[in-house]
Each structure stands twice: as C-alpha cells, then as structure tokens.
Enzyme design. Structure first.
Site, PDB file in Angstrom:
ATOM      1  CE  LYS A 295       0.345   5.422  -1.466  1.00 54.62           C
ATOM      2  NZ  LYS A 295       1.072   4.749  -2.692  1.00 54.62           N
TER       3      LYS A 295
ATOM      4  CB  SER B  55      -2.251   3.461  -4.545  1.00 54.68           C
ATOM      5  OG  SER B  55      -0.633   3.356  -4.298  1.00 54.68           O
TER       6      SER B  55
ATOM      7  CB  SER C 256       1.709   3.467  -6.609  1.00 58.51           C
ATOM      8  OG  SER C 256       0.324   2.890  -6.908  1.00 58.51           O
TER       9      SER C 256
HETATM   10  N1  GLN Z   1      -2.000  -0.145  -9.792  1.00 62.08           N
HETATM   11  C1  GLN Z   1      -1.202  -1.147  -9.362  1.00 62.08           C
HETATM   12  C2  GLN Z   1      -1.950  -1.971  -8.335  1.00 62.08           C
HETATM   13  O1  GLN Z   1      -3.130  -1.889  -8.301  1.00 62.08           O
HETATM   14  C3  GLN Z   1       0.088  -0.614  -8.514  1.00 62.08           C
HETATM   15  C4  GLN Z   1      -0.085  -0.158  -7.483  1.00 62.08           C
HETATM   16  C5  GLN Z   1       0.932   0.489  -6.691  1.00 62.08           C
HETATM   17  O2  GLN Z   1       2.026   0.706  -6.984  1.00 62.08           O
HETATM   18  N2  GLN Z   1       0.854   0.420  -5.341  1.00 62.08           N
HETATM   19  O3  GLN Z   1      -1.587  -2.789  -7.757  1.00 62.08           O
END
Ligand code: GLN
Length: 487
Positions: free
Chosen positions: A79, A154, A178
């Site tokens: 990532k 994400s 995410s």
């Molecule tokens: N969807 C969540 C957010 O927007 C979690 C994102 C994540 O786990 N990095 O913060």
C-alpha cells in the site's frame, strides 16, 4: 501446472522451492499481467518493474547458495502508505506526489529481509481516509468483480490487486476497517492484528492510536505466513509491544472443536442488508458444523462506535497532518505572498476534500472550549466500547458477524454523502477503538458480488482467528473464487 498468477503465496513458495520456476520468471509474468491489465482497475500508483526484477534475481541467487528466507522470491505489493527508500510514497495524495522516502518502513524492511519481491505501490484513499478508494488523488480503483463498483477502501488498490491476481498478497493498513472492508468487497482475506503487534514505523500516520498494518491475501494460510514475518517488537515505534510472535502456521490446522463463537445481538439489525446477513449466518453454521458452539453476546455501545471514531480519528489526523505545510513536508504552492499565504495555498491545493473535512473537524473538536465536550467525551465512550468487548470475551473466544453492511456499492453512490460512507465501517471500527485483532474471510456472494465474514478476537488472539478462518476455508471454496475476467 496452474498458471502462476492463479497460485497462492503458499503454492508459489512450494513451486520456487522445487525449482518449477524461478522468481525472475514469476515476477516477469506478474509484471506483464499488471502492464496489460492495470488500466482497467487503476490499482497501482507506482509499478516498480526494474527494482522487482533485480530483487527477483537476487532471490534466485540466494536460493542457489542456500540462503533463501521464508518469503524468498515471492511477489507482493505495498500500500502506498508505507515508506519505501528511493521509491515514491504518495499516500494517495497530491501533497506527497513527489515524496521519495530516505528510509524503509519496518514492515517493508522485514518483508524484504525475508526475500519478498515488491511489484509496486498500491492505490489508496488519500491519507487512508475513505471506504471506497474514491478520495485518491490518483483516481478511484475499480472492483475486479464489477468495474462499476468500488473495491472498498482505503486499501482498495491492495484488495483489487489480490482479487485480480496481479499479486498473491498485498500489505494494507486499517484505522477503522481499511483492510477488512476492502477484503470483504473483493472476496479476499484481510487481517488487522492487535494494536502494537506490527510496527507503525515508516507507515504514514493517519490516526496513530488506531492505525495498524496488516495483509490482504487469498487464504488464511498466506495471511499467517506474512503476518508472522511482519509482526514483532520494534524499538522505533513507541507503541510497539514487546511480546514474542507465535508461529501462526504451527497451529492453523488444529480443530476448532469447542471454540466458543459469539454472535452479537446488535449485528443483525436494520442496518444490515438482508442477503448479506444470510450469507454470514450460513458461514456461522459451518463453524458450528466444525464443532464450534455459538453464544449470543451483546455490544450495547456498538452504535456509538462510528460517532466516536469520527471524533477521535479526525482529532489525531489534524495533529498528524499539520506537518504537511509545504515547508517541512509536502507539496509547495507557487507565487505565495507571504509565509501564511504559503501555508494556506500549499495545504489548500495539496489536500483533497475529505482530508480537509477531517482536518477541520479534528481542529474543532480539539479546540479550547470544545475539547472536553467532544474529544474527552469520545475517549470515554471509546472505553465503554472496549469494556463491552472485554465482557463479551469473558464468555467467548471469537466474535463472528458481517464485515460490511452490504456487498460492493457502485462508484459514485456514496461519495457525496459522507455519513453513508462512514456507516460502511459500522462493524469494523469497534476493533480499532479497542485495539483488537480482526479478520475478514470470503463467505459467499450476493448478486455475483462477494461477502465477508468478520472475526474479532481478544488482544493477541491472531492465532485463533487464523485457525478459525483456515478451518472454515477447509470446508468452503469461497476464497478460491476468481472474477471471471481475471482467471
Ligand atoms: N473508512 C474509514 C475512514 O474513512 C477507515 C479508514 C481506514 O481504516 N484507514 O476513516
């Protein structure tokens, strides 16, 4: 022989070991697939073809001289939130579009020392803020199961790449879901370990008390293999925990007879799409057939987890992202009139809308006069949620439920409605707030789109999650399903 792209990490490891092919051949085959097909999905921000082929050649040489590490010659993707020395690390943002890190993240270093070959850096929501990969400066990622749908976020580039067989495994990070939500939406396996289990050093910070690195793979065995290499104490991360890392593969074949599986009363309410709920219940019946017993438990404060997260995470993000000012770090705007103007323009032009929304919320909840009412209050509720889990784990060994409230949604559907987007993480966020290990495992389909079973355990119960998932995968084939266009 099964085509190379179709093999799991474990299968590829055996093939390399038995000299059925070399790492250079394997790496070249996957790079070729990525070159031909990545445009369909936009899963990569950077493809590191030359570096990958050189690393593969080194791995082949190491094997010849009897010095092969456990991941020797195996291709993975990182990532683009993990710092990689000499290779661009953007975190999905214009702010870091030109950032070349002078050092490797601990995760990157550990996987490289074990012999892994990095094919590139995966697309992601900007600074890991999002659930659909639509906040990326580099454009959305598409879901290999249906290109009109989101692969989740994400870590959407990671999940799409593994589902499309661009690589057998990818790293991810999980602040509120995410790793697990994109795994669920792409029919892959995702594990977020206990907070502190894997070093955060060199992982660009979003919300430091919640961020944790993990992996997306196609089987729990592969997840166990990679996690075993990534985990462990790191003195460069002050929240890293100094506890030995068990051999996750050693016990993965053990039975789950007698395992107590908690079913959360609040999980199967109005927010859950009906067919998704059915697939999850069917999966729980498979666990019962394997000898597990189910016990109803309650997480009474579950409905507070999203609002709590959206105070704590923005607060920490506003602090972490203050370093990106065009002077110390990041994009610098041109033609600024004075220093203040330089800050304003650089941040105004360098960050996207969602990141700005979070910074503003975070700055507000931390400001004098509001700190007690919002931030402190949220920290107290966070404690209540952690206590709910603690109570539940007095009676059960794992909790099983849905990873996400529905299968993959269409790109564009939720992006203009932040609350709807935030609610996608309703089942995953609790584990981050409480620092618990959690995992998503493919458990069926709704309308040709994959659904994930979510497993949560007490602190340091990664071994139990992986074993439970592995036993489930011994009985089912959902994790083997591949989108037709990517076979
Ligand atoms: N969807 C969540 C957010 O927007 C979690 C994102 C994540 O786990 N990095 O913060």
């Amino acid at each position: 022989m099964t085509e190379l792209h179709a093999q799991t990490l474990t299968e590829l490891a055996a093939g390399l070991e038995h000299a059925e092919f070399t790492s250079v051949e394997l790496t070249a085959a996957l790079l070729d697939r990525i070159a031909r097909r990545n445009d369909e999905l936009n899963a990569f921000i950077t493809v590191t073809a030359d570096e990958a082929l050189a690393a593969a050649a080194r791995a082949d040489a190491a094997r010849k001289s009897g010095k092969a590490g456990v991941l020797n010659g195996l291709p993975i993707i990182h990532k683009d939130i993990f710092c990689t020395r000499g290779i661009k690390t953007t975190c999905g943002s214009k702010m870091l579009d030109n950032f070349i890190s002078p050092y490797d993240a601990t995760v990157v270093e550990k996987l490289a020392s074990a012999g892994a070959v990095v094919l590139g850096k995966a697309n992601m929501d900007e600074f890991a803020m999002g659930s659909s990969n639509e906040t990326s400066y580099f454009g959305p990622v598409r879901n290999p199961w249906n290109p009109d749908c989101s692969p989740g976020g994400s870590s959407g580039g990671s999940s799409a790449s593994v589902a499309a067989r661009f690589a057998p495994a990818a790293t991810g990070t999980d602040t509120g879901g995410s790793i697990r939500q994109p795994a669920a939406l792409t029919g892959t396996v995702g594990i977020k370990p206990t907070y502190g289990r894997v070093s955060r050093y060199g992982m660009i910070a979003f919300a430091s008390s919640l961020d944790q690195a993990g992996v997306i793979t196609r089987s729990s065995e592969d997840a166990a293999l990679l996690l075993g290499v990534m985990a462990g104490f790191d003195e460069r991360d002050s929240t890293s925990i100094d506890q030995p890392v068990p051999d996750y593969l050693a016990s993965i074949g053990d039975s789950i007879k007698g395992l107590r599986v908690g079913i959360v009363r609040e999980h199967f309410d109005a927010g859950l799409e009906e067919e998704t709920g059915k697939r999850v219940k069917e999966a729980i019946r498979v666990l019962e057939a394997l000898g597990a017993s189910t016990v109803e438990v309650s997480l009474p404060n579950l409905n507070l987890s999203v609002p709590t997260y959206y105070v704590v995470a923005p607060a920490e993000c506003s602090s972490n992202l203050s370093r990106f000012d065009g002077v110390r770090f990041g994009y610098r705007a041109e033609h600024a009139e004075d220093l203040l103007d330089l800050y304003c323009r650089s941040r105004g032009e360098g960050f996207g809308d969602e990141v700005k929304r979070r910074i503003m919320t975070g700055t507000y909840v931390l400001s004098a006069g509001y700190y007690d009412a919002y931030y402190l209050k949220a920290q107290r509720v966070r404690q209540l949620i952690a206590n709910d889990f603690r109570k539940a784990f007095a009676d059960v060994d794992v909790i099983a439920g849905p990873t996400a409230p529905s299968p993959a949604f269409k790109l564009g559907d939720k992006v203009n409605d932040p609350i709807q987007m935030y609610l996608n993480d309703i089942y995953t966020i609790g584990a981050n707030l409480a620092g618990l290990p959690a995992m998503s495992v493919p458990c069926g389909f709704v309308d040709d789109l994959p659904v994930g079973l979510h497993l949560v355990g007490p602190h340091f119960a990664e071994e139990v999650l992986l074993r439970c998932a592995h036993q489930y995968q011994g009985e089912t084939d959902w994790h083997k399903a591949c989108p037709e266009a990517y076979r």
